[in-house]
Scaffold this motif. Structure first.
Motif, mmCIF file in Angstrom:
data_model
loop_
_atom_site.group_PDB
_atom_site.id
_atom_site.type_symbol
_atom_site.label_atom_id
_atom_site.label_comp_id
_atom_site.label_asym_id
_atom_site.label_seq_id
_atom_site.Cartn_x
_atom_site.Cartn_y
_atom_site.Cartn_z
ATOM 1 N N TRP A 8 0.838 -1.202 0.000
ATOM 2 C CA TRP A 8 0.000 0.000 0.000
ATOM 3 C C TRP A 8 0.869 1.247 0.000
ATOM 4 O O TRP A 8 1.963 1.269 0.580
ATOM 5 C CB TRP A 8 -0.875 -0.006 1.250
ATOM 6 C CG TRP A 8 -1.641 1.262 1.493
ATOM 7 C CD1 TRP A 8 -2.895 1.565 1.035
ATOM 8 C CD2 TRP A 8 -1.219 2.406 2.259
ATOM 9 N NE1 TRP A 8 -3.266 2.829 1.470
ATOM 10 C CE2 TRP A 8 -2.259 3.360 2.216
ATOM 11 C CE3 TRP A 8 -0.052 2.707 2.964
ATOM 12 C CZ2 TRP A 8 -2.176 4.581 2.867
ATOM 13 C CZ3 TRP A 8 0.045 3.942 3.608
ATOM 14 C CH2 TRP A 8 -1.007 4.852 3.554
ATOM 15 N N SER A 9 0.382 2.316 -0.623
ATOM 16 C CA SER A 9 1.021 3.629 -0.549
ATOM 17 C C SER A 9 -0.058 4.697 -0.527
ATOM 18 O O SER A 9 -1.095 4.566 -1.176
ATOM 19 C CB SER A 9 1.946 3.854 -1.758
ATOM 20 O OG SER A 9 2.388 5.205 -1.799
ATOM 21 N N GLN A 10 0.199 5.769 0.227
ATOM 22 C CA GLN A 10 -0.768 6.866 0.269
ATOM 23 C C GLN A 10 -0.709 7.723 -0.990
ATOM 24 O O GLN A 10 -1.618 8.529 -1.235
ATOM 25 C CB GLN A 10 -0.529 7.741 1.495
ATOM 26 C CG GLN A 10 0.752 8.561 1.448
ATOM 27 C CD GLN A 10 0.932 9.446 2.658
ATOM 28 O OE1 GLN A 10 0.127 9.394 3.595
ATOM 29 N NE2 GLN A 10 1.969 10.255 2.661
ATOM 30 N N ASN A 11 0.321 7.554 -1.797
ATOM 31 C CA ASN A 11 0.512 8.380 -2.988
ATOM 32 C C ASN A 11 0.132 7.617 -4.254
ATOM 33 O O ASN A 11 -0.039 6.403 -4.236
ATOM 34 C CB ASN A 11 1.967 8.831 -3.091
ATOM 35 C CG ASN A 11 2.382 9.693 -1.920
ATOM 36 O OD1 ASN A 11 1.555 10.346 -1.296
ATOM 37 N ND2 ASN A 11 3.660 9.680 -1.602
ATOM 38 N N LEU A 12 0.028 8.350 -5.346
ATOM 39 C CA LEU A 12 -0.163 7.715 -6.644
ATOM 40 C C LEU A 12 1.074 6.892 -7.000
ATOM 41 O O LEU A 12 2.155 7.113 -6.451
ATOM 42 C CB LEU A 12 -0.425 8.781 -7.712
ATOM 43 C CG LEU A 12 -1.778 9.509 -7.606
ATOM 44 C CD1 LEU A 12 -1.822 10.685 -8.571
ATOM 45 C CD2 LEU A 12 -2.935 8.548 -7.873
ATOM 46 N N PRO A 13 0.953 5.939 -7.912
ATOM 47 C CA PRO A 13 2.108 5.100 -8.271
ATOM 48 C C PRO A 13 3.311 5.940 -8.697
ATOM 49 O O PRO A 13 3.179 6.935 -9.402
ATOM 50 C CB PRO A 13 1.564 4.269 -9.443
ATOM 51 C CG PRO A 13 0.093 4.181 -9.185
ATOM 52 C CD PRO A 13 -0.285 5.510 -8.598
ATOM 53 N N GLU B 62 8.868 -10.643 -11.502
ATOM 54 C CA GLU B 62 8.616 -10.903 -12.926
ATOM 55 C C GLU B 62 7.584 -9.946 -13.494
ATOM 56 O O GLU B 62 7.714 -9.469 -14.620
ATOM 57 C CB GLU B 62 8.161 -12.349 -13.111
ATOM 58 C CG GLU B 62 8.017 -12.766 -14.564
ATOM 59 C CD GLU B 62 7.844 -14.265 -14.709
ATOM 60 O OE1 GLU B 62 6.722 -14.684 -15.028
ATOM 61 O OE2 GLU B 62 8.822 -15.018 -14.499
ATOM 62 N N THR B 63 6.510 -9.691 -12.735
ATOM 63 C CA THR B 63 5.500 -8.734 -13.183
ATOM 64 C C THR B 63 5.186 -7.754 -12.065
ATOM 65 O O THR B 63 5.205 -8.116 -10.883
ATOM 66 C CB THR B 63 4.191 -9.423 -13.614
ATOM 67 O OG1 THR B 63 3.599 -10.077 -12.482
ATOM 68 C CG2 THR B 63 4.459 -10.447 -14.704
ATOM 69 N N VAL B 64 4.907 -6.519 -12.445
ATOM 70 C CA VAL B 64 4.576 -5.453 -11.497
ATOM 71 C C VAL B 64 3.394 -4.670 -12.053
ATOM 72 O O VAL B 64 3.436 -4.209 -13.195
ATOM 73 C CB VAL B 64 5.773 -4.495 -11.277
ATOM 74 C CG1 VAL B 64 5.360 -3.331 -10.370
ATOM 75 C CG2 VAL B 64 6.966 -5.241 -10.697
ATOM 76 N N GLU B 65 2.336 -4.547 -11.261
ATOM 77 C CA GLU B 65 1.174 -3.751 -11.644
ATOM 78 C C GLU B 65 0.852 -2.771 -10.518
ATOM 79 O O GLU B 65 0.981 -3.106 -9.339
ATOM 80 C CB GLU B 65 -0.046 -4.638 -11.899
ATOM 81 C CG GLU B 65 0.091 -5.563 -13.091
ATOM 82 C CD GLU B 65 -1.163 -6.376 -13.333
ATOM 83 O OE1 GLU B 65 -2.090 -6.310 -12.490
ATOM 84 O OE2 GLU B 65 -1.226 -7.078 -14.346
ATOM 85 N N SER B 66 0.419 -1.580 -10.906
ATOM 86 C CA SER B 66 0.029 -0.570 -9.927
ATOM 87 C C SER B 66 -1.459 -0.257 -10.083
ATOM 88 O O SER B 66 -1.945 -0.093 -11.209
ATOM 89 C CB SER B 66 0.842 0.709 -10.123
ATOM 90 O OG SER B 66 2.221 0.447 -9.966
ATOM 91 N N HIS B 67 -2.143 -0.172 -8.963
ATOM 92 C CA HIS B 67 -3.577 0.084 -8.954
ATOM 93 C C HIS B 67 -3.855 1.353 -8.153
ATOM 94 O O HIS B 67 -3.328 1.519 -7.048
ATOM 95 C CB HIS B 67 -4.335 -1.073 -8.310
ATOM 96 C CG HIS B 67 -4.095 -2.399 -8.962
ATOM 97 N ND1 HIS B 67 -4.934 -2.931 -9.909
ATOM 98 C CD2 HIS B 67 -3.089 -3.305 -8.795
ATOM 99 C CE1 HIS B 67 -4.476 -4.106 -10.293
ATOM 100 N NE2 HIS B 67 -3.352 -4.353 -9.641
#
Length: 242
Positions: free
Chosen positions: A194-199, A212-217
């Motif tokens: 979790w992060s309080q900021n945008l990706p 291997e894979t990274v996705e930001s939501h």
């Protein structure tokens, strides 16, 4: 004690004075709002839990298989842990928390979700530093089973990858230390944070050096104090098969 405000507990901790408070805001309806403060800084509120819950739902959605063994880093008010336990595939959940006071609030059911966590036999509290345990794969997160690997690790401690609850946490966010943590994931295991900021692009690039894979939501929720939508983010990373 005011009908609109109560300080339930306040204790010294290695990070400073930590307090648990309950308040009511009549304009927001007939409900208790629980807050945690560290010194003068607000750490969390039961008003804003959508992203903490999404950390579990988004992270576990990428995990394959059944009888999942999962680590949650950071207990807080318990929303990430309770959301994880709604996944019936979970057979064991270790919740790692550095502050014994916070574990005590849940064990003593001073916070609403303590009762839910205490009643679920899959849940276990681990008192310790997530970051120390994450970077020591030979011993690892489970004090009863050295070197154990997990299906998922869900992290909600720092405010963001660049804003830390404790300055010493900064050293975790490197290829070397993330890779040490990844050793504690099974093949195709998931790390979510979790992060309080945008990706943040530089952090996504760092994660890609390990996973291997990274996705930001981006997770949006209504903020009544600002009368507009607020956003947090959740990073979801999948380890390779090795």
């Amino acid at each position: 004690m005011s009908l609109l405000f109560e300080e339930i507990d306040s204790q010294a901790s290695p990070l400073g004075e930590i307090s648990l408070r309950r308040r009511r805001i009549p304009a927001l309806g007939d409900r208790d709002i629980y807050e945690v403060k560290l010194g003068e800084e607000f750490l969390m509120s039961s008003m804003f839990v959508e992203a903490e819950e999404a950390l579990s739902t988004l992270g576990l959605a990428q995990v394959q298989g059944d009888r999942l063994e999962v680590v949650v880093g950071g207990l807080g008010l318990g929303y990430t842990a309770v959301a994880a336990l709604k996944d019936e595939r979970i057979s064991e959940l270790l919740v790692v928390e550095a502050l014994e006071t916070v574990i005590g609030w849940h064990k003593g059911e001073l916070v609403p979700l303590g009762k839910t966590l205490n009643a679920d036999s899959r849940n276990r509290y681990v008192h310790g530093s997530f970051f120390d345990l994450a970077t020591a794969p030979a011993t690892g997160f489970d004090p009863d089973r050295a070197g154990k690997q997990f299906d998922a690790i869900l992290l909600d401690i720092d405010h963001s990858p660049t804003e830390y609850l404790n300055a010493s946490n900064a050293s975790f966010y490197t290829t070397e230390n993330l890779a040490l943590m990844a050793q504690q994931l099974k093949p195709n295991g998931v790390f979510a944070m979790w992060s309080q900021n945008l990706p943040e692009e530089h952090f996504e690039a760092l994660l890609k050096t390990v996973f291997e894979t990274v996705e930001s939501h981006v997770v949006s929720f209504y903020n009544p104090f600002q009368s507009e939508e607020s956003t947090n983010s959740v990073y979801v990373c999948v380890k390779g098969e090795e």
